[in-house]
Write a protein that holds these residues in place. Structure first.
Motif, short mmCIF file in Angstrom:
data_model
loop_
_atom_site.label_atom_id
_atom_site.label_comp_id
_atom_site.label_asym_id
_atom_site.label_seq_id
_atom_site.Cartn_x
_atom_site.Cartn_y
_atom_site.Cartn_z
N ASN A 197 65.75 38.26 45.62
CA ASN A 197 65.79 39.71 45.38
C ASN A 197 64.77 40.16 44.34
OD1 ASN A 197 66.95 38.52 43.18
ND2 ASN A 197 68.49 40.11 42.88
N ALA A 198 63.69 39.39 44.17
CA ALA A 198 62.68 39.75 43.18
C ALA A 198 61.29 39.39 43.71
CB ALA A 198 62.94 39.03 41.86
N THR A 199 60.27 39.98 43.11
CA THR A 199 58.91 39.61 43.49
C THR A 199 58.65 38.17 43.04
OG1 THR A 199 58.11 40.58 41.42
CG2 THR A 199 57.98 41.95 43.41
N LEU A 200 57.85 37.45 43.83
CA LEU A 200 57.58 36.05 43.52
C LEU A 200 56.81 35.91 42.22
CD1 LEU A 200 57.56 33.04 44.41
CD2 LEU A 200 55.41 33.54 45.61
N PHE A 201 55.78 36.71 42.05
CA PHE A 201 54.93 36.61 40.85
C PHE A 201 55.37 37.61 39.79
CE2 PHE A 201 51.96 35.07 44.18
CZ PHE A 201 51.75 33.79 43.67
N SER A 202 55.49 37.13 38.56
CA SER A 202 55.76 38.03 37.44
C SER A 202 54.59 38.99 37.25
CB SER A 202 55.96 37.21 36.16
OG SER A 202 56.91 36.18 36.35
N ALA A 203 53.38 38.49 37.50
CA ALA A 203 52.19 39.32 37.41
C ALA A 203 51.14 38.77 38.37
CB ALA A 203 51.64 39.35 35.99
N VAL A 204 50.39 39.68 38.99
CA VAL A 204 49.24 39.29 39.79
C VAL A 204 48.01 39.84 39.06
CG1 VAL A 204 48.06 39.43 42.02
CG2 VAL A 204 50.57 39.34 41.92
N VAL A 205 47.10 38.94 38.72
CA VAL A 205 45.98 39.29 37.85
C VAL A 205 44.67 39.07 38.59
CG1 VAL A 205 44.86 38.78 35.63
CG2 VAL A 205 47.36 38.52 35.87
N HIS A 206 43.81 40.08 38.57
CA HIS A 206 42.47 39.96 39.14
C HIS A 206 41.45 39.92 38.01
CE1 HIS A 206 38.84 40.80 41.49
NE2 HIS A 206 39.55 40.46 42.56
N VAL A 207 40.39 39.14 38.19
CA VAL A 207 39.36 39.05 37.15
C VAL A 207 38.93 40.44 36.73
CG1 VAL A 207 37.01 38.26 36.62
CG2 VAL A 207 38.56 36.77 37.91
N ASN A 208 38.66 41.31 37.69
CA ASN A 208 38.39 42.72 37.40
C ASN A 208 38.63 43.52 38.67
OD1 ASN A 208 37.40 45.29 36.75
ND2 ASN A 208 35.92 44.44 35.31
N PRO A 209 39.76 44.21 38.79
CA PRO A 209 40.07 44.96 40.02
C PRO A 209 39.06 46.05 40.35
CG PRO A 209 42.01 44.78 38.60
CD PRO A 209 40.84 44.32 37.80
N ARG A 210 38.26 46.47 39.37
CA ARG A 210 37.25 47.49 39.65
C ARG A 210 36.21 46.96 40.64
NH1 ARG A 210 35.71 49.02 33.59
NH2 ARG A 210 36.28 46.81 33.37
N GLY A 211 36.05 45.64 40.70
CA GLY A 211 35.11 45.07 41.65
C GLY A 211 35.53 45.30 43.09
N PRO A 212 36.74 44.89 43.48
CA PRO A 212 37.21 45.17 44.83
C PRO A 212 37.27 46.67 45.15
CG PRO A 212 38.58 43.50 43.83
CD PRO A 212 37.67 44.00 42.76
N LEU A 213 37.68 47.48 44.18
CA LEU A 213 37.73 48.92 44.42
C LEU A 213 36.33 49.48 44.68
CD1 LEU A 213 40.37 50.10 41.78
CD2 LEU A 213 40.67 49.85 44.26
N ALA A 214 35.34 48.96 43.95
CA ALA A 214 33.96 49.39 44.19
C ALA A 214 33.49 48.96 45.56
CB ALA A 214 33.04 48.81 43.10
N ALA A 215 33.90 47.75 45.98
CA ALA A 215 33.49 47.25 47.30
C ALA A 215 34.03 48.13 48.42
CB ALA A 215 33.96 45.81 47.47
N TYR A 216 35.27 48.57 48.30
CA TYR A 216 35.88 49.39 49.35
C TYR A 216 35.45 50.85 49.28
CZ TYR A 216 38.94 45.71 51.11
OH TYR A 216 39.43 44.56 51.70
N GLY A 217 35.01 51.31 48.12
CA GLY A 217 34.52 52.68 48.01
C GLY A 217 35.65 53.70 48.03
N THR A 218 35.31 54.91 48.42
CA THR A 218 36.27 56.02 48.35
C THR A 218 37.00 56.29 49.66
OG1 THR A 218 34.48 57.58 48.84
CG2 THR A 218 34.98 57.16 46.51
N ASN A 219 36.50 55.74 50.74
CA ASN A 219 37.13 55.96 52.04
C ASN A 219 38.21 54.90 52.26
OD1 ASN A 219 37.73 56.90 54.60
ND2 ASN A 219 36.02 55.82 55.58
N LEU A 220 39.35 55.10 51.59
CA LEU A 220 40.40 54.08 51.57
C LEU A 220 41.43 54.32 52.66
CD1 LEU A 220 40.99 53.88 47.71
CD2 LEU A 220 39.48 52.48 49.12
#
Length: 352
Positions: free
Chosen positions: A301-324
């Motif tokens: 009844n809980a999420t598996l990971f206490s935290a999911v950490v990305h080196v820098n999430p701004r990188g993937p967001l930049a890759a996908y751009g604004t058309n999400l």
């Protein structure tokens, strides 16, 4: 070329744990201030690499990131974002990253040169009975030489006989070294994170270890009987004895997704103190669907990971751009909510 299974130990050690530690100490000695805020920069300077087929900073599987495919456009966007973040022109980004691999290959080349020098006399003796029979020279690659002549024939008039064989050997070594990268985005990622966490202000009370045996951490018992002892990618113990077991994965493949649940079940089964522990994922995955799946993965009844950490999430967001759309839209929501944390945020939470 020497078969992979027969590479001498001293050659292997150019990319081994001891060599990585020496190189990281060398890097950090000249890296200036290490903080939670700039930790991601050091991760990328040390480990991120240029995809040889696109010339861009690698963020996704190479065969899916070729020109004309969707991830080529995303790779261009990420490369542009990284160029700005590192304050480096796009054509110079490659020189700003991949430090650990480049220094490791320098060591490897030096070791191979010494090895070849000691073998020259012995090789001449071994070949002497066949001297008049036209046997191929070590490292000869007629097909590669033919390609070189075909492409450069107009400018390559009549090079000395030993030039092309030397060039083909260097090309073979250049591409053969790429196999060593697996160590650097595997165990090397763990070592880099350990080195960073040992140096950020306020981290002196943390006990950090790369690849410790699970039962060496407080409150965990050894496995029963002949069951193999388990290692954790990264073990972190806080001053309050808070236990954080970290799964460190540069990317998230399907087989790794299944392993997450297996690892957690093992850790829970061998927990012997009757206290909670944190189970954290640190990754540099760029695929929005995979990141969303990791964030939403549940156990009971809980999420598996206490935290999911990305080196820098701004990188993937930049890759996908604004058309999400679909998973990319969910990725933005996960970052906004803090469920997908940046390395800076997570490190900051440890040293408050």
């Amino acid at each position: 070329m020497t078969p992979e299974s027969e590479v001498p130990p001293q050659i292997e050690r150019a990319f081994g744990a001891e060599s990585r530690l020496q190189l990281l100490n060398e890097y950090f000695a000249g890296a200036g201030s290490i903080t939670a805020a700039n930790a991601w920069v050091h991760v990328y300077r040390l480990l991120l690499w240029t995809d040889r087929t696109t010339g861009l900073a690698h963020c996704y599987e190479s065969y899916k990131a070729q020109p004309g495919r969707p991830w080529y456009g995303r790779s261009l966007a990420f490369h542009g974002w990284l160029s700005s973040a590192l304050n480096s022109p796009p054509h110079e980004v490659g020189a700003q990253i991949d430090w650990l691999f480049r220094r490791g290959t320098e060591r490897l080349a030096g070791l191979i040169a010494k090895q070849n020098a000691t073998r020259t006399t012995k090789a001449a003796e071994q070949r002497s009975p066949y001297a008049d029979r036209g046997f191929p020279e070590p490292g000869e690659d007629p097909a590669l030489e033919s390609l070189i002549r075909e492409e450069l024939g107009e400018w390559l008039s009549n090079p000395p006989l030993d030039v092309l064989p030397r060039l083909t050997q260097k090309i073979q070594l250049y591409f053969g070294q790429e196999n060593k990268r697996k160590n650097l985005v595997g165990e090397g990622f763990e070592d880099v994170l350990t080195g960073l966490m040992q140096r950020i202000p306020g981290a002196s009370d943390l006990k950090v270890a790369a690849r410790p045996l699970l039962h060496s951490l407080p409150g965990f018992r050894p496995p029963p009987g002949v069951e193999k002892a388990r290692r954790v990618d990264l073990g972190v113990i806080g001053s309050d004895q808070r236990r954080i077991l970290v799964s460190v994965k540069w990317s998230i493949r399907a087989d790794r997704e299944e392993q997450f649940g297996v690892d957690f079940d093992t850790y829970a089964r061998l927990e012997d103190a009757g206290r909670d522990f944190d189970f954290v994922l640190i990754t540099n995955e760029f695929d929005a669907a995979r990141l969303s799946a990791a964030c939403n993965r549940r156990r009971a009844n809980a999420t598996l990971f206490s935290a999911v950490v990305h080196v820098n999430p701004r990188g993937p967001l930049a890759a996908y751009g604004t058309n999400l759309r679909r998973s990319a839209k969910q990725l933005a929501e996960l970052v906004e909510s803090g469920r997908l944390m940046s390395l800076e945020q997570w490190l900051g939470s440890l040293v408050r």
